[in-house]
Design a protein around this motif. Structure first.
Motif, mmCIF file in Angstrom:
data_model
loop_
_atom_site.group_PDB
_atom_site.id
_atom_site.type_symbol
_atom_site.label_atom_id
_atom_site.label_comp_id
_atom_site.label_asym_id
_atom_site.label_seq_id
_atom_site.Cartn_x
_atom_site.Cartn_y
_atom_site.Cartn_z
ATOM 1 N N ILE A 184 -68.500 78.700 56.351
ATOM 2 C CA ILE A 184 -67.864 78.373 55.076
ATOM 3 C C ILE A 184 -66.565 79.132 54.860
ATOM 4 O O ILE A 184 -66.546 80.367 54.870
ATOM 5 C CB ILE A 184 -68.836 78.689 53.918
ATOM 6 C CG1 ILE A 184 -70.086 77.813 54.078
ATOM 7 C CG2 ILE A 184 -68.180 78.455 52.555
ATOM 8 C CD1 ILE A 184 -71.208 78.183 53.160
ATOM 9 N N ASP A 185 -65.494 78.370 54.650
ATOM 10 C CA ASP A 185 -64.243 78.974 54.202
ATOM 11 C C ASP A 185 -64.325 78.997 52.681
ATOM 12 O O ASP A 185 -64.260 77.933 52.032
ATOM 13 C CB ASP A 185 -63.047 78.137 54.693
ATOM 14 C CG ASP A 185 -61.719 78.803 54.344
ATOM 15 O OD1 ASP A 185 -61.647 79.466 53.280
ATOM 16 O OD2 ASP A 185 -60.763 78.657 55.121
ATOM 17 N N PRO A 186 -64.468 80.191 52.069
ATOM 18 C CA PRO A 186 -64.720 80.243 50.627
ATOM 19 C C PRO A 186 -63.615 79.623 49.790
ATOM 20 O O PRO A 186 -63.873 79.005 48.767
ATOM 21 C CB PRO A 186 -64.847 81.740 50.333
ATOM 22 C CG PRO A 186 -64.527 82.468 51.571
ATOM 23 C CD PRO A 186 -64.407 81.516 52.709
ATOM 24 N N LYS A 187 -62.393 79.775 50.282
ATOM 25 C CA LYS A 187 -61.256 79.218 49.558
ATOM 26 C C LYS A 187 -61.376 77.686 49.508
ATOM 27 O O LYS A 187 -61.156 77.055 48.474
ATOM 28 C CB LYS A 187 -59.990 79.612 50.339
ATOM 29 C CG LYS A 187 -58.736 79.601 49.567
ATOM 30 C CD LYS A 187 -57.675 80.267 50.436
ATOM 31 C CE LYS A 187 -56.295 80.024 49.919
ATOM 32 N NZ LYS A 187 -55.303 80.719 50.712
ATOM 33 N N HIS A 218 -72.452 81.778 57.580
ATOM 34 C CA HIS A 218 -71.337 82.679 57.908
ATOM 35 C C HIS A 218 -70.046 82.252 57.211
ATOM 36 O O HIS A 218 -69.833 81.068 56.942
ATOM 37 C CB HIS A 218 -71.150 82.753 59.426
ATOM 38 C CG HIS A 218 -72.139 83.688 60.053
ATOM 39 N ND1 HIS A 218 -71.780 84.875 60.634
ATOM 40 C CD2 HIS A 218 -73.497 83.623 60.128
ATOM 41 C CE1 HIS A 218 -72.862 85.498 61.065
ATOM 42 N NE2 HIS A 218 -73.924 84.759 60.773
ATOM 43 N N VAL A 219 -69.205 83.265 56.969
ATOM 44 C CA VAL A 219 -67.963 83.044 56.233
ATOM 45 C C VAL A 219 -66.793 82.991 57.220
ATOM 46 O O VAL A 219 -66.674 83.850 58.100
ATOM 47 C CB VAL A 219 -67.719 84.200 55.224
ATOM 48 C CG1 VAL A 219 -66.439 83.973 54.428
ATOM 49 C CG2 VAL A 219 -68.918 84.352 54.283
ATOM 50 N N ILE A 220 -65.952 81.986 57.057
ATOM 51 C CA ILE A 220 -64.716 81.933 57.854
ATOM 52 C C ILE A 220 -63.716 82.861 57.173
ATOM 53 O O ILE A 220 -63.373 82.690 56.002
ATOM 54 C CB ILE A 220 -64.154 80.500 57.934
ATOM 55 C CG1 ILE A 220 -65.174 79.585 58.643
ATOM 56 C CG2 ILE A 220 -62.804 80.490 58.655
ATOM 57 C CD1 ILE A 220 -64.728 78.157 58.803
ATOM 58 N N MET A 221 -63.287 83.865 57.911
ATOM 59 C CA MET A 221 -62.371 84.882 57.379
ATOM 60 C C MET A 221 -60.953 84.609 57.922
ATOM 61 O O MET A 221 -60.791 83.898 58.910
ATOM 62 C CB MET A 221 -62.851 86.276 57.797
ATOM 63 C CG MET A 221 -64.212 86.668 57.211
ATOM 64 S SD MET A 221 -64.221 86.731 55.397
ATOM 65 C CE MET A 221 -63.043 88.035 55.069
ATOM 66 N N PRO A 222 -59.935 85.201 57.297
ATOM 67 C CA PRO A 222 -58.557 84.920 57.740
ATOM 68 C C PRO A 222 -58.329 85.168 59.233
ATOM 69 O O PRO A 222 -57.579 84.435 59.879
ATOM 70 C CB PRO A 222 -57.718 85.876 56.883
ATOM 71 C CG PRO A 222 -58.526 86.088 55.658
ATOM 72 C CD PRO A 222 -59.963 86.045 56.090
ATOM 73 N N TRP A 223 -58.998 86.198 59.806
ATOM 74 C CA TRP A 223 -58.759 86.461 61.238
ATOM 75 C C TRP A 223 -59.313 85.328 62.115
ATOM 76 O O TRP A 223 -58.816 85.102 63.205
ATOM 77 C CB TRP A 223 -59.341 87.814 61.671
ATOM 78 C CG TRP A 223 -60.757 88.084 61.268
ATOM 79 C CD1 TRP A 223 -61.878 87.673 61.915
ATOM 80 C CD2 TRP A 223 -61.192 88.832 60.118
ATOM 81 N NE1 TRP A 223 -62.998 88.120 61.244
ATOM 82 C CE2 TRP A 223 -62.604 88.835 60.142
ATOM 83 C CE3 TRP A 223 -60.524 89.492 59.091
ATOM 84 C CZ2 TRP A 223 -63.369 89.480 59.164
ATOM 85 C CZ3 TRP A 223 -61.280 90.133 58.122
ATOM 86 C CH2 TRP A 223 -62.686 90.123 58.155
ATOM 87 N N HIS A 224 -60.318 84.625 61.614
ATOM 88 C CA HIS A 224 -60.838 83.503 62.401
ATOM 89 C C HIS A 224 -59.791 82.396 62.513
ATOM 90 O O HIS A 224 -59.607 81.801 63.574
ATOM 91 C CB HIS A 224 -62.113 82.940 61.745
ATOM 92 C CG HIS A 224 -63.249 83.911 61.752
ATOM 93 N ND1 HIS A 224 -64.073 84.109 60.671
ATOM 94 C CD2 HIS A 224 -63.691 84.752 62.716
ATOM 95 C CE1 HIS A 224 -64.978 85.020 60.964
ATOM 96 N NE2 HIS A 224 -64.768 85.433 62.211
ATOM 97 N N ILE A 225 -59.095 82.173 61.401
ATOM 98 C CA ILE A 225 -58.074 81.109 61.398
ATOM 99 C C ILE A 225 -56.890 81.521 62.282
ATOM 100 O O ILE A 225 -56.396 80.747 63.096
ATOM 101 C CB ILE A 225 -57.631 80.817 59.942
ATOM 102 C CG1 ILE A 225 -58.863 80.355 59.137
ATOM 103 C CG2 ILE A 225 -56.510 79.778 59.895
ATOM 104 C CD1 ILE A 225 -58.683 80.310 57.644
#
Ligand code: IMP
Length: 425
Positions: free
Chosen positions: A74-77, A103-110
């Protein structure tokens, strides 16, 4: 009530959203089990078009519970934008629940998704750039951040600082990119966590109880069988398991709770991104299908590659998903194309013919499609209200597909609207 799984059986974009939306109108609970905002479901309802990426399509029905399982990233944004967008259009998201294990998609993943794609150069996968692969990598490595963490500021801040130290080393030293600011991320994402905390609930328990109490439960798949990390066209796949088995691991319910598995395909084949595509049409017919079928990605807007229907792929999908029925979409797109081809087998470089989908890319790359030609149809079928109304040539095409795929076709789509889905008794 039977519990149903809906999966894509090609390379994604089969029009699962519409089938799920129709089935969701009869469902008490809709559950999403894998993938993230790499998916895009377009649903038309009451003359309005909704583009959903993370939230289950059942959200359009106020009485339907929509559950996002532990296997989703999940990308929270993005999920908050989706919630806000739906609310602004009068759709309350009160029935949405998200598993704290997701799990959360964090900026470093992008960032790492795009940097690693760049480094692969010509060998890139053609990802959606949404950070999906890197997020699942951290999950497998057991260093990921979960929805529970996101909604607990102290735990979250510590995990972000730890992750950022490592990720910034990789971003700067391996890829030559710019480092991320851990404190800025903590500040921004803690706010997302606050807004999302009210949605968290144990989806495994909710889904299990719903199944056990005889509720009508629908598990909605994202992507497609050939994008499956294990049985798809690796490495040109996504990083989760879009096949029916992924529903169990991605929601936390056992396989004995599932009664029906419905595979959704198009009356032809499409794919986005790179990788082999045996029946691809790189000619005028392919372009005609692309324009008529509006074959441009919901998520990225990329033109989709188009080709003839491939029954070898379908038989693979019938087997790996244990399909009990098929829904064939976009039959109307083929009207007026001329005679139609269906790939019934592959010819291997040694001249032998196989009807089994090859296990490796190397074998697949050497295969040539063996076609059967079938008479086409010219009539505009988009207004047909029942299967019986379809012209005989059209029904012959559907019957041919059913015969070679070895799975009953229970629905046929002749347009994007809910009413343009014809059920076959
Ligand atoms: P990723 O899922 O962004 O890592 O992308 C991996 C591959 O899966 C790429 O070829 C994408 O184009 C493809 N892909 C991911 N999600 C979808 C989808 O929902 N529909 C079609 N292709 C997808």
């Amino acid at each position: 009530m039977p519990t149903k799984v809906v999966v894509g059986v090609q390379w994604g974009d089969e029009g699962k959203g519409k089938i799920i939306d129709i089935l969701a109108s009869r469902a008490d609970v809709v559950v999403r089990s894998q993938g993230g905002n790499n998916a895009g479901h377009t649903v038309e309802s009451g003359g309005e078009v909704y583009k959903l990426h993370l939230i289950p399509s059942g959200i359009l029905y106020p009485e339907t519970a929509c559950l996002v399982g532990c296997g989703v990233v999940i990308d929270p944004k993005v999920i908050l934008e989706e919630i806000d967008g739906l609310k602004a259009r009068g759709i309350p998201c009160n029935n949405l629940r998200i598993d704290p294990r997701a799990h959360v998609i964090m900026p470093w993943h992008i960032v790492l998704d795009s940097l690693s794609e760049k480094m692969r150069g010509k060998g890139d996968i053609g990802t959606t750039g949404r950070g999906i692969g890197p997020c699942y990598m951290d999950k497998s490595e057991r260093s990921g951040i979960r929805m529970y963490d996101l909604t607990h500021p102290d735990i979250f801040a510590e995990k972000v600082r730890t992750a950022c130290t490592v990720k910034n080393l990789i971003i700067t030293k391996v890829y030559g990119g710019s480092p991320l600011d851990a404190e800025a991320i903590i500040k921004e994402y803690t706010e997302y966590g606050k807004r999302l905390s009210g949605y968290l609930a144990d989806v495994s328990v909710l889904a299990f109880e719903a199944c056990k109490s005889g509720k009508n439960v629908l598990f909605e798949g994202a992507q497609g069988t050939l994008l499956d990390l294990d049985v798809g066209t690796y490495p040109y796949v996504t990083s989760s398991n879009p096949i029916s088995g992924g529903v169990c691991t991605g929601t936390g319910v056992g396989p004995t709770l599932i009664d029906e598995v419905i595979g959704v395909c198009k009356a032809y084949t499409t794919r986005v991104g790179k990788g082999p595509f045996p029946t691809e049409l790189e000619d005028e017919t392919g372009e005609l299908i692309r324009q008529r079928g509006h074959e441009f990605g919901t998520t990225t807007g990329r033109p989709r590659r188009t080709g003839w229907f491939d029954a070898v792929i379908l038989r693979h999908a019938v087997r790996v998903n244990g399909l009990t029925a098929l829904a064939v979409n976009k039959l109307d797109t083929l009207s007026g194309i001329g005679s139609l081809k269906v790939c019934v087998a592959y010819k291997k470089p040694d001249g032998t013919v196989t009807s089994d989908f090859p296990a490796t890319l190397e074998e697949l790359a050497g295969c040539e499609p063996v076609y059967e030609e079938i008479a086409g149809f010219d009539d505009d079928i988009s207004g047909c209200k029942s299967y019986a109304e379809l012209p005989q040539s059209c029904k012959d095409y559907v019957q041919k597909l059913e015969e070679i795929c070895g799975c009953p076709i229970k629905m046929v789509g002749v347009g994007p609207g809910r009413e343009q889905n014809l059920e076959i008794e």
